[in-house]
Design a protein around this motif. Structure first.
Motif, mmCIF file in Angstrom:
data_model
loop_
_atom_site.group_PDB
_atom_site.id
_atom_site.type_symbol
_atom_site.label_atom_id
_atom_site.label_comp_id
_atom_site.label_asym_id
_atom_site.label_seq_id
_atom_site.Cartn_x
_atom_site.Cartn_y
_atom_site.Cartn_z
ATOM 1 N N ILE A 35 6.700 -5.013 0.935
ATOM 2 C CA ILE A 35 7.805 -4.101 1.241
ATOM 3 C C ILE A 35 9.084 -4.510 0.518
ATOM 4 O O ILE A 35 10.021 -3.708 0.394
ATOM 5 C CB ILE A 35 8.072 -4.026 2.757
ATOM 6 C CG1 ILE A 35 8.441 -5.410 3.320
ATOM 7 C CG2 ILE A 35 6.882 -3.431 3.477
ATOM 8 C CD1 ILE A 35 8.881 -5.344 4.767
ATOM 9 N N PRO A 38 8.312 -2.572 -3.286
ATOM 10 C CA PRO A 38 7.305 -1.497 -3.184
ATOM 11 C C PRO A 38 7.080 -0.811 -4.529
ATOM 12 O O PRO A 38 8.036 -0.397 -5.187
ATOM 13 C CB PRO A 38 7.920 -0.536 -2.168
ATOM 14 C CG PRO A 38 9.389 -0.804 -2.234
ATOM 15 C CD PRO A 38 9.536 -2.265 -2.545
ATOM 16 N N PRO A 56 10.563 0.838 6.019
ATOM 17 C CA PRO A 56 9.162 0.846 6.455
ATOM 18 C C PRO A 56 8.974 1.799 7.625
ATOM 19 O O PRO A 56 9.833 1.887 8.509
ATOM 20 C CB PRO A 56 8.915 -0.609 6.882
ATOM 21 C CG PRO A 56 9.995 -1.396 6.235
ATOM 22 C CD PRO A 56 11.189 -0.484 6.178
ATOM 23 N N THR A 67 1.052 -2.178 6.017
ATOM 24 C CA THR A 67 2.392 -2.310 5.463
ATOM 25 C C THR A 67 2.691 -1.083 4.609
ATOM 26 O O THR A 67 1.911 -0.733 3.724
ATOM 27 C CB THR A 67 2.508 -3.575 4.584
ATOM 28 O OG1 THR A 67 2.171 -4.710 5.371
ATOM 29 C CG2 THR A 67 3.917 -3.723 4.044
ATOM 30 N N MET A 69 5.976 1.927 3.166
ATOM 31 C CA MET A 69 7.380 2.198 2.852
ATOM 32 C C MET A 69 7.587 3.707 2.756
ATOM 33 O O MET A 69 6.790 4.417 2.137
ATOM 34 C CB MET A 69 7.773 1.543 1.534
ATOM 35 C CG MET A 69 9.233 1.713 1.170
ATOM 36 S SD MET A 69 10.374 0.929 2.345
ATOM 37 C CE MET A 69 10.065 -0.816 1.983
#
Length: 381
Positions: A35, A38, A56, A67, A69
């Motif tokens: 993150i 990204p 996020p 995980t 974004m």
């Protein structure tokens, strides 16, 4: 309405653009590896557009632990396409890439949008409404046409493989169980000179296809378990994808007989089956499959808008070879080669010794024989 007003559009349904005087903002999220850096990219019909990442998302349920974004991208389509060529029929395709992950979202557009943003154009790719997409694929996830294109390629690859043995992939072709025409629309791209027909038991899907894709094929409703609306020996090729995978035995065999009737001697059938031993299924389904080679899961989830019998059916290879052979020569059975889940069955209607005689002459001959037989019975004491 002011020019350049912004319209937000999610990478979720509905996938339709109709406001040509707006700047659109695509927004969504993508799974990422890190993150803090990204790696998210968005391209529209092959043209890269600038992406802005934000924060996020909060994942819950089956996404918990992933995980991701959030991101957005502003797109002025009049500028984006001002000097670009595009393939036709046109379909707006937004591809999101994150590392090795890729996903394409498709957006149908109106003619007004196309005139304003593309300039001169001839044809647009149509995408059916969400309920019809869900009926065909189980979801409206944005990749309707791409999935149909892949299946059409798998079918045409098989046909071309057997073309040296007499099949005519560009002759008269029937898509049996065509739904709203997802595959036949793409088949027409590969064989534009083919005479294409589609039929289905779903009148709503056929109505949409007939109204939208009439330049691609002729569409008809056929009764479930009844006679197909075509003459004897009419088609060079028939394909039927994900149809026998939903039918009980009592409907399958009359349908096989009907397919044989409307297929020319030497013509090819490509259809699909589900291998019962490739899936995690209830034990009683596996038991049926082991004992007889076929299992019908009548308690599986019902498909909204289709008859109650349209559930899930599974066929073993030996069952198909034995039980379908009275109708066709079974030439090959693949393994999960259609949609990565279904086994392709390639079959051919055998040529009878009289197959070389034109159909019309054979019909006259049969009528003459019937008259002679009737005359003999009438003359008998």
């Amino acid at each position: 309405m002011a020019q350049h007003e912004i319209v937000f559009i999610s990478l979720d349904p509905p996938y339709f653009l109709d406001q040509e005087d707006k700047i659109y903002v695509f927004r969504g999220w993508a799974e990422v590896d890190n993150i803090n850096s990204p790696d998210i990219h968005l391209s529209i019909n092959g043209k890269e557009v600038k992406v802005v990442t934000t924060e996020p998302p909060k994942f819950e349920g089956y996404l918990a632990g992933k995980t991701g974004m959030k991101f957005y991208a502003k797109v002025d389509f009049r500028s984006l396409f001002s000097k670009e060529s595009y393939s036709e029929p046109f379909l707006l395709e937004a591809e999101v890439r994150s590392g090795s992950r890729r996903r394409t979202f498709e957006y149908a557009v109106t003619r007004a949008w196309a005139r304003e943003c593309l300039g001169t154009f001839r044809s647009l790719r149509a995408i059916p409404p969400e309920p019809l997409q869900i009926r065909v694929t189980g979801a409206a996830a944005g990749g309707y046409h791409a999935a149909g294109k892949e299946v059409a390629k798998e079918i045409t690859d098989l046909l071309l493989k057997f073309s040296s043995q007499g099949t005519k992939p560009s002759g008269r072709v029937l898509d049996l169980g065509c739904g709203p025409g997802r595959v036949i629309d793409c088949y027409a791209d590969v064989f534009p000179k083919a005479k294409l027909f589609g039929c289905d038991i779903d009148p709503e899907a056929i109505e949409w296809a007939a109204n939208t894709l009439s330049d691609r094929a002729k569409f008809d409703v056929n009764p479930a378990g009844g006679r197909l609306p075509y003459p004897d020996e009419y088609f060079d090729t028939i394909y039927s994808i994900s149809i026998f995978t939903h039918l009980p035995e009592e409907i399958q065999f009359p349908l096989l007989q009907e397919i044989r009737r409307v297929l020319k001697p030497g013509g090819y059938l490509i259809t699909t089956k589900l291998n019962p031993f490739s899936f995690e299924l209830p034990e009683y389904i596996i038991s049926d499959a082991r004992s007889k080679g076929f299992a019908y899961w009548g308690d599986s989830e019902k498909t909204e808008g289709l008859p109650d019998f349209y559930r899930l059916a599974y066929h073993g290879d030996d069952y198909v070879m034995e039980m379908w052979s009275p109708y066709f020569d079974i030439l090959s059975i693949g393994r999960q080669c259609i949609n990565n889940t279904q086994d392709a069955v390639v079959a051919r209607r055998p040529r009878e010794f009289y197959s070389w005689i034109p159909t019309q002459i054979r019909a006259v001959g049969r009528a003459l024989v019937n008259r002679l037989a009737l005359a003999r019975r009438s003359a008998a004491p």
